[in-house]
Design a protein around this motif. Structure first.
Motif, PDB file in Angstrom:
ATOM      1  N   LEU A  18      -6.082  -1.673   7.973  1.00  0.00           N
ATOM      2  CA  LEU A  18      -6.349  -1.973   6.567  1.00  0.00           C
ATOM      3  C   LEU A  18      -7.054  -0.785   5.914  1.00  0.00           C
ATOM      4  O   LEU A  18      -8.048  -0.286   6.434  1.00  0.00           O
ATOM      5  N   LEU A  19      -6.528  -0.355   4.756  1.00  0.00           N
ATOM      6  CA  LEU A  19      -7.121   0.778   4.036  1.00  0.00           C
ATOM      7  C   LEU A  19      -7.897   0.345   2.794  1.00  0.00           C
ATOM      8  O   LEU A  19      -8.859   0.989   2.412  1.00  0.00           O
ATOM      9  N   LYS A  20      -7.433  -0.732   2.151  1.00  0.00           N
ATOM     10  CA  LYS A  20      -8.034  -1.083   0.861  1.00  0.00           C
ATOM     11  C   LYS A  20      -7.802  -2.554   0.544  1.00  0.00           C
ATOM     12  O   LYS A  20      -6.737  -3.091   0.807  1.00  0.00           O
ATOM     13  N   VAL A  21      -8.831  -3.173  -0.030  1.00  0.00           N
ATOM     14  CA  VAL A  21      -8.707  -4.538  -0.548  1.00  0.00           C
ATOM     15  C   VAL A  21      -8.867  -4.476  -2.063  1.00  0.00           C
ATOM     16  O   VAL A  21      -9.803  -3.862  -2.576  1.00  0.00           O
ATOM     17  N   ILE A  22      -7.935  -5.094  -2.763  1.00  0.00           N
ATOM     18  CA  ILE A  22      -8.010  -5.178  -4.230  1.00  0.00           C
ATOM     19  C   ILE A  22      -8.220  -6.648  -4.564  1.00  0.00           C
ATOM     20  O   ILE A  22      -7.396  -7.494  -4.227  1.00  0.00           O
ATOM     21  N   MET A  69     -10.095   7.900   8.585  1.00  0.00           N
ATOM     22  CA  MET A  69      -9.227   6.999   7.815  1.00  0.00           C
ATOM     23  C   MET A  69      -9.164   7.466   6.360  1.00  0.00           C
ATOM     24  O   MET A  69     -10.167   7.881   5.796  1.00  0.00           O
ATOM     25  N   VAL A  70      -7.977   7.368   5.797  1.00  0.00           N
ATOM     26  CA  VAL A  70      -7.782   7.790   4.406  1.00  0.00           C
ATOM     27  C   VAL A  70      -8.567   6.869   3.475  1.00  0.00           C
ATOM     28  O   VAL A  70      -8.538   5.657   3.623  1.00  0.00           O
ATOM     29  N   LYS A  71      -9.277   7.476   2.530  1.00  0.00           N
ATOM     30  CA  LYS A  71      -9.966   6.680   1.505  1.00  0.00           C
ATOM     31  C   LYS A  71      -9.052   6.609   0.290  1.00  0.00           C
ATOM     32  O   LYS A  71      -8.718   7.630  -0.301  1.00  0.00           O
ATOM     33  N   ILE A  72      -8.660   5.402  -0.064  1.00  0.00           N
ATOM     34  CA  ILE A  72      -7.735   5.227  -1.187  1.00  0.00           C
ATOM     35  C   ILE A  72      -8.513   4.739  -2.404  1.00  0.00           C
ATOM     36  O   ILE A  72      -9.378   3.867  -2.288  1.00  0.00           O
ATOM     37  N   GLN A  73      -8.215   5.320  -3.550  1.00  0.00           N
ATOM     38  CA  GLN A  73      -8.840   4.873  -4.806  1.00  0.00           C
ATOM     39  C   GLN A  73      -7.869   3.959  -5.546  1.00  0.00           C
ATOM     40  O   GLN A  73      -6.660   4.219  -5.563  1.00  0.00           O
ATOM     41  N   VAL A  74      -8.419   2.932  -6.171  1.00  0.00           N
ATOM     42  CA  VAL A  74      -7.592   1.997  -6.936  1.00  0.00           C
ATOM     43  C   VAL A  74      -8.150   1.844  -8.337  1.00  0.00           C
ATOM     44  O   VAL A  74      -9.355   1.633  -8.503  1.00  0.00           O
ATOM     45  N   GLU A 121      -4.713   8.846  -3.424  1.00  0.00           N
ATOM     46  CA  GLU A 121      -5.374   9.384  -2.227  1.00  0.00           C
ATOM     47  C   GLU A 121      -6.169  10.597  -2.667  1.00  0.00           C
ATOM     48  O   GLU A 121      -5.705  11.373  -3.505  1.00  0.00           O
ATOM     49  N   PRO A 122      -7.343  10.809  -2.094  1.00  0.00           N
ATOM     50  CA  PRO A 122      -8.082  12.006  -2.432  1.00  0.00           C
ATOM     51  C   PRO A 122      -7.326  13.258  -1.991  1.00  0.00           C
ATOM     52  O   PRO A 122      -6.680  13.261  -0.955  1.00  0.00           O
ATOM     53  N   GLN A 123      -7.370  14.281  -2.826  1.00  0.00           N
ATOM     54  CA  GLN A 123      -6.704  15.543  -2.494  1.00  0.00           C
ATOM     55  C   GLN A 123      -7.555  16.313  -1.498  1.00  0.00           C
ATOM     56  O   GLN A 123      -8.747  16.512  -1.689  1.00  0.00           O
TER      57      GLN A 123
END
Length: 307
Positions: free
Chosen positions: A259-263, A1-6, A303-305
């Protein structure tokens, strides 16, 4: 799963009441907010700190829409109707008293303006002649949200009677489908950029994905703790963002429906109260959110490169 940074890039203040309306400008570098204080403000993503007051109305503003063709901002003014601002010189050029109800959503389609009202009527206005063309009575309950699939020429309408109605813009607003499945008011509706998916979010906290080929339900996700207030796709169609009365924003992978991310406040210094609207900017690819806490947040999503 993609790790998304916020990361939160900005918190913008200036409204004196809950912010209900949010719309991207014809030039997406700009966006517009409307609030319970009757103020409509223009913001510049290149210099976001200072908003510019565009209009001040006596009642709450729940709905804003852009007419890119004519560079107009259409304001839904509760209990009064619509006000039309020429953005070139920031002046009101006309207004139309179309309803004594709340106006929850407005959409522009070519020369036509669609106004969804609190008594379940879709009002169709001809923009060049500034006149009402049609009333379409859909329900005794409120029209809450609309979205248009431009290629398919479908108008999707979410209502407080828990249904989603699909109308044919090619054929005088004839019904194509009536989607039932939510157990409460439908507040969020968005077609994916390729128009293959219609996503819906409701007061029942469920997020649903419908296949637009036949409008059959593909996926039903218990997505939030409380009402889902709005949905917005990223321009490339990979991600969907939802916002809720539970004070959180969630990012979803459209293909896997995961779901990828909760803000939220605890993790990201997010909003302290209900988040009413969210837009995935096609200019900066940032997520813009507005809340009952009277603030606007701008979120950088990365998204991380992969090397």
């Amino acid at each position: 799963m993609v790790k998304i940074q916020v990361n939160k890039s900005h918190t913008l203040t200036g409204h004196n009441d809950c912010i209900y309306a949010l719309a991207e400008g014809s030039d997406p570098r700009f966006f517009y907010t409307g609030a319970g204080d009757g103020m409509v403000v223009e913001w510049d993503l290149d210099a976001p700190k200072d908003g510019k007051l565009i209009a001040k109305l006596p009642h709450s503003v729940y709905a804003l829409a852009l007419d890119s063709l004519r560079n107009l901002l259409i304001i839904g003014h509760n209990f009064e109707g619509v006000h039309v601002i020429d953005l070139h010189d920031n002046k009101e050029i006309w207004s139309l008293k179309v309803t004594d109800q709340a106006i929850f959503d407005i959409k522009v389609w070519g020369d036509q303006l669609f106004v969804g009202t609190g008594d379940g009527v879709l009002i169709v206005i001809d923009i060049p002649t500034q006149s009402i063309k049609k009333h379409v009575k859909l329900s005794s309950k409120s029209i809450r949200v609309m979205d248009i699939a431009l290629e398919k020429m479908h108008l999707a309408i979410g209502l407080s009677d828990h249904s989603i109605k699909i109308l044919d813009l090619n054929n005088d607003f004839q019904p194509i489908a009536n989607l039932v499945g939510h157990s409460n008011s439908v507040f969020g509706l968005a077609y994916s950029p390729d128009e293959s998916v219609l996503s819906s979010g409701s007061r029942d906290a469920h997020l649903k994905f419908w296949n637009t080929e036949n409008y059959e339900l593909e996926e039903d996700v218990v997505a939030h703790m409380y009402a889902i207030n709005y949905l917005s796709f990223k321009e490339d169609g990979k991600y969907l963002v939802s916002c809720s009365m539970d004070k959180s924003i969630k990012i979803w992978d459209v293909e896997s429906k995961k779901l990828l991310k909760v803000i939220d406040k605890a993790r990201n210094a997010g909003h302290g109260t209900s988040i009413n609207k969210v837009v995935w900017s096609s200019y900066s690819q940032e997520v813009i959110s507005v809340s009952d806490d009277r603030t606007i947040s701008i979120w950088k999503i990365t998204e991380p490169q992969h090397t």
